[in-house]
Design a protein around this motif. Structure first.
Motif, PDB file in Angstrom:
ATOM      1  N   ALA A 107       4.178  -0.241  -4.275  1.00 36.05           N
ATOM      2  CA  ALA A 107       4.324  -0.824  -2.942  1.00 36.05           C
ATOM      3  C   ALA A 107       2.991  -1.374  -2.428  1.00 36.05           C
ATOM      4  N   ASP A 108       1.902  -0.717  -2.762  1.00 38.99           N
ATOM      5  CA  ASP A 108       0.580  -1.214  -2.343  1.00 38.99           C
ATOM      6  C   ASP A 108       0.281  -2.578  -2.965  1.00 38.99           C
TER       7      ASP A 108
ATOM      8  N   ILE B 298       2.217  -5.156  -1.024  1.00 35.39           N
ATOM      9  CA  ILE B 298       1.536  -5.474   0.232  1.00 35.39           C
ATOM     10  C   ILE B 298       0.366  -6.420  -0.002  1.00 35.39           C
ATOM     11  N   GLU B 299      -0.317  -6.251  -1.131  1.00 32.84           N
ATOM     12  CA  GLU B 299      -1.396  -7.192  -1.460  1.00 32.84           C
ATOM     13  C   GLU B 299      -0.843  -8.609  -1.639  1.00 32.84           C
TER      14      GLU B 299
ATOM     15  N   ASN C 187       1.965  -9.847  -0.322  1.00 33.12           N
ATOM     16  CA  ASN C 187       2.422 -10.341   0.983  1.00 33.12           C
ATOM     17  C   ASN C 187       2.233  -9.245   2.030  1.00 33.12           C
ATOM     18  N   PRO C 188       1.114  -9.256   2.752  1.00 27.04           N
ATOM     19  CA  PRO C 188       0.832  -8.210   3.736  1.00 27.04           C
ATOM     20  C   PRO C 188       1.836  -8.147   4.881  1.00 27.04           C
ATOM     21  N   THR C 189       2.618  -9.196   5.087  1.00 30.50           N
ATOM     22  CA  THR C 189       3.576  -9.209   6.196  1.00 30.50           C
ATOM     23  C   THR C 189       4.968  -8.728   5.783  1.00 30.50           C
ATOM     24  N   TYR C 190       5.166  -8.462   4.500  1.00 32.31           N
ATOM     25  CA  TYR C 190       6.484  -8.017   4.058  1.00 32.31           C
ATOM     26  C   TYR C 190       6.768  -6.641   4.642  1.00 32.31           C
ATOM     27  N   ARG C 191       7.954  -6.466   5.212  1.00 35.90           N
ATOM     28  CA  ARG C 191       8.239  -5.287   6.029  1.00 35.90           C
ATOM     29  C   ARG C 191       8.821  -4.097   5.256  1.00 35.90           C
TER      30      ARG C 191
ATOM     31  N   PRO D 185       8.147  -2.767   1.794  1.00 33.18           N
ATOM     32  CA  PRO D 185       7.613  -2.572   0.435  1.00 33.18           C
ATOM     33  C   PRO D 185       8.124  -1.313  -0.256  1.00 33.18           C
TER      34      PRO D 185
ATOM     35  N   ARG E 296       4.556   4.435  -4.069  1.00 30.28           N
ATOM     36  CA  ARG E 296       3.468   4.006  -3.197  1.00 30.28           C
ATOM     37  C   ARG E 296       2.493   3.104  -3.937  1.00 30.28           C
TER      38      ARG E 296
ATOM     39  N   ILE F 234       9.877 -10.851  -1.501  1.00 25.82           N
ATOM     40  CA  ILE F 234       8.600 -10.780  -0.795  1.00 25.82           C
ATOM     41  C   ILE F 234       8.019 -12.166  -0.485  1.00 25.82           C
TER      42      ILE F 234
END
Length: 225
Positions: free
Chosen positions: A160-161, A164-165, A167-171, A173, A157, A221
């Motif tokens: 993965a966070d 997400i930072e 690329n917030p749209t990556y599905r 993580p 996690r 990503i």
């Protein structure tokens, strides 16, 4: 030198092994014996003989050898998370923090005097060769309901966070990070034992593993859906 004591889920042991000299000795020599013999040949009787105690004494700390392996793997996952926090502190750019995290997750450790009773280098070899046996077994669902894999999940996690930072749209993580963590171990294992399955070189396995997985993660990503 200041020693480092990491928290491991109390459910993994019947008694906190860090609370007594015997418990610390069990952990210390379990790592060395697992590294020497492998999980299948490792027994509590052999461990008891190594440290000069009895099998029942070890069973007071751990339910069985599978739970002991999970304890050691969880300690390692917590250590990875701690190293990532240190490596990425005060780094503003998410891309750079992700690169630094990938380096920490893929490079072999060096001996660290601040880790009490833990031979990090030997534990790393145990994790590469044996850690998957801590959860690839028939009781995994029951153990998961007990929350015994929180350390691994927390590590995934945390990385993965960062994904997400970037690329917030990556599905995917979590899928990407868990795949990367498993691959990091397998590439090193293949380099040591099945070299025809990898381009990673046994003599310097960390650098190509880091390069390969960093490329894999960033290509995944950053590509357009």
């Amino acid at each position: 030198m200041t020693s480092i004591k990491l928290q491991v889920d109390q459910k993994l042991s019947l008694r906190d092994p860090t609370s007594t000299e015997l418990g610390q000795s069990i952990v210390e020599h379990a790592i060395l014996l697992l590294d020497e013999l492998g999980f299948e040949a490792f027994t509590f009787r052999k461990l008891a003989d190594r440290i000069g105690t009895t099998e029942p004494s070890i069973y007071r700390y751990f339910k069985n050898k599978q739970r002991l392996l999970l304890y050691l793997a969880s300690w390692y996952w917590s250590w990875m998370e701690y190293r990532i926090v240190l490596a990425t502190a005060n780094v503003d750019r998410a891309e750079e923090r992700l690169r630094l995290a990938l380096v920490e997750l893929t490079r072999p450790p060096v001996a660290n005097a601040s880790l009490l009773q833990i031979d990090e280098v030997a534990l790393y070899r145990v994790v590469v060769a044996e850690a998957s046996k801590a959860y690839l077994h028939r009781d995994v669902d029951a153990e998961n309901r007990e929350g015994l894999f929180r350390g691994y999940k927390r590590l995934c996690r945390a990385v993965a966070d960062i994904v997400i930072e970037v690329n917030p749209t990556y599905r995917y993580p979590l899928s990407l990070v868990s795949t990367m963590l498993e691959s990091a171990r397998m590439q090193l294992y293949f380099a040591e034992h099945l070299p025809s399955l990898t381009e990673v070189n046994r003599a310097a396995a960390d650098l190509p593993t880091t390069e390969f997985l960093t490329e894999l993660v960033f290509r995944a990503i950053m590509r357009e859906p």
